[in-house]
Design an enzyme around this catalytic site. Structure first.
Site, PDB file in Angstrom:
ATOM      1  N   GLY A 149      55.108 -42.140   4.997  1.00  0.00           N
ATOM      2  CA  GLY A 149      55.790 -40.875   5.237  1.00  0.00           C
ATOM      3  C   GLY A 149      56.227 -40.083   3.843  1.00  0.00           C
ATOM      4  CB  CYS A 208      61.678 -47.884  13.282  1.00  0.00           C
ATOM      5  SG  CYS A 208      61.450 -46.911  14.561  1.00  0.00           S
ATOM      6  CD  GLU A 237      61.609 -42.847  13.794  1.00  0.00           C
ATOM      7  OE1 GLU A 237      61.873 -43.934  13.067  1.00  0.00           O
ATOM      8  OE2 GLU A 237      61.096 -43.185  14.815  1.00  0.00           O
ATOM      9  CE  LYS A 290      45.816 -40.740  12.763  1.00  0.00           C
ATOM     10  NZ  LYS A 290      45.791 -42.202  13.180  1.00  0.00           N
ATOM     11  CD  GLU A 306      60.338 -51.145   9.187  1.00  0.00           C
ATOM     12  OE1 GLU A 306      59.490 -50.392   8.598  1.00  0.00           O
ATOM     13  OE2 GLU A 306      60.912 -50.832  10.123  1.00  0.00           O
ATOM     14  N   GLY A 341      56.260 -43.761  11.271  1.00  0.00           N
ATOM     15  CA  GLY A 341      55.417 -44.822  10.629  1.00  0.00           C
ATOM     16  C   GLY A 341      56.360 -45.009   9.470  1.00  0.00           C
ATOM     17  CB  SER A 342      55.111 -47.528   6.688  1.00  0.00           C
ATOM     18  OG  SER A 342      53.851 -46.605   6.241  1.00  0.00           O
ATOM     19  CB  THR A 343      59.442 -45.969   3.885  1.00  0.00           C
ATOM     20  OG1 THR A 343      60.457 -45.943   4.916  1.00  0.00           O
ATOM     21  CG2 THR A 343      60.134 -45.208   2.945  1.00  0.00           C
TER      22      THR A 343
HETATM   23  P1  ADP Z   1      51.347 -49.166   9.776  1.00  0.00           P
HETATM   24  O1  ADP Z   1      51.266 -49.533   8.493  1.00  0.00           O
HETATM   25  O2  ADP Z   1      52.354 -50.247  10.680  1.00  0.00           O
HETATM   26  O3  ADP Z   1      50.126 -49.083  10.532  1.00  0.00           O
HETATM   27  P2  ADP Z   1      51.353 -46.515   9.049  1.00  0.00           P
HETATM   28  O4  ADP Z   1      52.560 -45.765   8.600  1.00  0.00           O
HETATM   29  O5  ADP Z   1      50.152 -46.824   8.404  1.00  0.00           O
HETATM   30  O6  ADP Z   1      51.963 -47.756   9.905  1.00  0.00           O
HETATM   31  O7  ADP Z   1      50.854 -45.571  10.680  1.00  0.00           O
HETATM   32  C1  ADP Z   1      51.357 -44.431  11.249  1.00  0.00           C
HETATM   33  C2  ADP Z   1      50.449 -43.774  11.511  1.00  0.00           C
HETATM   34  O8  ADP Z   1      50.174 -43.082  10.229  1.00  0.00           O
HETATM   35  C3  ADP Z   1      49.134 -44.071  12.122  1.00  0.00           C
HETATM   36  O9  ADP Z   1      48.829 -43.158  12.912  1.00  0.00           O
HETATM   37  C4  ADP Z   1      48.245 -44.268  10.947  1.00  0.00           C
HETATM   38  O10 ADP Z   1      46.942 -43.733  11.074  1.00  0.00           O
HETATM   39  C5  ADP Z   1      49.077 -42.817  10.175  1.00  0.00           C
HETATM   40  N1  ADP Z   1      48.503 -42.877   8.763  1.00  0.00           N
HETATM   41  C6  ADP Z   1      48.395 -44.299   7.945  1.00  0.00           C
HETATM   42  N2  ADP Z   1      48.347 -43.637   6.454  1.00  0.00           N
HETATM   43  C7  ADP Z   1      47.928 -42.296   6.726  1.00  0.00           C
HETATM   44  C8  ADP Z   1      47.677 -41.280   5.669  1.00  0.00           C
HETATM   45  N3  ADP Z   1      47.123 -41.574   4.482  1.00  0.00           N
HETATM   46  N4  ADP Z   1      47.298 -39.985   6.049  1.00  0.00           N
HETATM   47  C9  ADP Z   1      47.725 -39.708   7.326  1.00  0.00           C
HETATM   48  N5  ADP Z   1      47.949 -40.334   8.214  1.00  0.00           N
HETATM   49  C10 ADP Z   1      48.146 -41.653   8.112  1.00  0.00           C
END
Ligand code: ADP
Length: 494
Positions: free
Chosen positions: A248, A299, A265, A190, A397, A243-245
């Site tokens: 995560g 990151c 990560e 995804k 961050e 992605g973001s903490t």
């Molecule tokens: P940013 O805020 O910088 O876009 P994210 O951590 O939101 O970083 O995004 C990293 C990945 O996680 C992307 O592929 C995003 O679509 C996905 N993502 C964001 N929110 C969710 C969620 N609630 N469930 C699953 N995947 C998510």
């Protein structure tokens, strides 16, 4: 004649109209079951460059089922050597398509074309590494108390949900997909909603390389709409997320009820610790590169420079000179060193932090402006001096081109500053004193450290974070442990 109502609605800015790209599920391109699509924007122009399928729960379900079915198909009969050959072939095809992949990544993520070329090569290198690793990752025989033979097998985990960010789309997809395939899993990738295009190409490359249908699926769409049903899906056994903490943490909670394997990560606030014996002429340009490359959307960005007071002014002057010299502009121009941020939202966020730093009393030495380069999301590289640990720009961050410089007096103070945030992903230590380098390598709480260097990532070495920076390790042989289950078998000799 245009009605006043229609006049009020701003037209979407579009470069070219093309048919929307579908998901890649079960070896075929498929539109979303809802028929919905969403636009993909070129961040250097603000114009739409493509439209892709907007995935939802029904599409996540189809992708997870396709992956699950593939685990029982021809893929399960591939010998390790056949799997290795398929991975080598993916690497070869990535290289054969290098220029078009680099152009696509550059346009979609706003990367200078030279950097995008390097990333395509890194993706090929990653598949090559794991192709070689297939035959070097195996179980053990264990001398147990009972009479017989005890040994372990490494088995695939099953369907892996690979959720990737927009900062290094192709590279991070490779970090997850290559070890997943090496261990004979099937995957649903995804990609981030902002940058799905190279992932869709990669799926086609995998098919061309002979990976059977359904083993690699790509589900495009937004996190909560497409990613979340995938993470919750009962057929998914492992979630690998970058992605973001905040996201995560959320995904880990979603994976908990069904005890899915999770590797994360996450964010960072990585320091460069610069001592008064450091070679500043090498360190200052390196430290600048380590926070401004990819426009700081990394990151591992060394966003905090912790500098010994004796050389602090000199360091700030030198690093600011590097920042001012950086050529910010059109990613297609080979001379460009820094492109735009990924989106208007990210640009607003970074400018918000620049304003916060000034309000909290830090000194903006240079940058932090938003030049108007024809609609793109540009911010010039910023250096803050006099940053105190209580400030948001020190703790949070930013994920943008902002370096915060803070002076220290002693080694203990440097360590306390380095460890004084929630994160622990990367860090650099600049000193010529071997003893100090060794002491600090032990004391700084971070998954990845470099001495007299800012290089954090090596395909062959484990990568990941301490504290709020994540869970588990990617890359190297360590990653394979997280894409496989250990089975212990005992055979009695009676
Ligand atoms: P940013 O805020 O910088 O876009 P994210 O951590 O939101 O970083 O995004 C990293 C990945 O996680 C992307 O592929 C995003 O679509 C996905 N993502 C964001 N929110 C969710 C969620 N609630 N469930 C699953 N995947 C998510």
């Amino acid at each position: 004649m245009v009605s006043p109502k229609a006049e009020k609605k701003p037209a979407r800015k579009t470069a070219v109209a093309r048919p929307a790209l579908g998901h890649w599920i079960g070896g075929k391109e498929r539109p979303s079951i809802s028929g919905q699509t969403f636009p993909v924007v070129n961040p250097a122009t603000g114009l739409d460059m493509a439209a892709v399928a907007r995935g939802q729960a029904a599409d996540a379900d189809a992708a997870a089922k396709a992956a699950d079915a593939a685990l029982r198909g021809p893929w399960s009969k591939f010998s390790p050597r056949q799997r290795a050959r398929a991975l080598f072939e993916i690497a070869r095809l990535i290289r054969a398509n290098a220029e078009s992949l680099a152009e696509l990544e550059s346009q979609n993520a706003g990367k200078p074309i030279g950097e995008a070329r390097g990333e395509v090569e890194a993706a090929a290198g990653c598949f090559e590494y794991y192709a070689g690793a297939v035959s070097k990752f195996f179980g053990e025989t264990i001398p147990v108390g009972a009479s017989g033979l005890d040994f372990t097998l490494r088995e695939p985990v099953g369907v892996c949900a690979l959720i990737t960010p927009w900062n290094y789309p192709l590279v991070i997809a490779s970090w997850k997909l290559a070890p997943a395939l090496a261990c004979a899993n099937a995957a649903v990738l995804k990609p981030a909603e902002a940058t799905p295009l190279t992932a869709l190409r990669l799926a086609r490359i995998c098919a061309e390389a002979g990976v059977p249908e359904g083993v690699v699926n790509v589900l495009t769409g937004f996190g909560p709409e497409a990613g979340e049903p995938l993470v919750k899906h009962p057929l998914v056994r492992k979630v690998s997320f970058t992605g973001s903490t905040a996201v995560g943490r959320h995904l880990m909670a979603l994976a908990a009820p069904s005890l899915k394997r999770v590797s994360l990560e996450l964010g960072g606030k990585s320091p460069s610790l610069v001592f008064d014996d450091a070679d500043l002429d090498r360190c200052a340009p390196d430290a600048a590169g380590a926070v401004f490359s990819n426009a700081g959307q990394d990151c591992c960005a060394r966003s905090r420079a912790l500098v010994h007071e004796k050389i602090y002014d000199d360091f700030v002057e030198k690093v600011a000179a590097c920042a001012k010299k950086l050529r910010v502009g059109d990613p297609r121009d080979p001379k460009t060193e820094m492109g735009p941020l990924i989106s208007q939202r990210q640009k607003d966020r970074v400018l918000g932090y620049v304003a916060a730093g000034k309000e909290e009393g830090a000194e903006l030495v240079c940058g932090g402006a938003a030049p108007d380069f024809g609609g793109g999301f540009f911010v010039t590289p910023a250096v803050f001096a006099g940053v105190a640990p209580r400030m948001r720009v020190f703790q949070e961050e930013i994920f943008g081109p902002v370096l915060c410089a803070t002076p220290f007096k002693t080694e203990d103070e440097a360590v306390a500053l380095a460890n004084g945030t929630d994160y622990g992903l990367s860090g650099s230590i600049w000193t010529r004193d071997v003893g100090r380098a060794l002491r600090l390598a032990r004391r700084v709480q971070s998954g990845v450290l470099s001495i007299n260097s800012s290089s954090s990532v090596h395909i062959e070495a484990p990568f990941g974070g301490f504290k709020a920076s994540g869970l588990g390790r990617e890359l190297g042989m360590k990653a394979l442990e997280l894409y496989s289950e250990v089975k212990n078998v005992f055979i009695s000799d009676r």
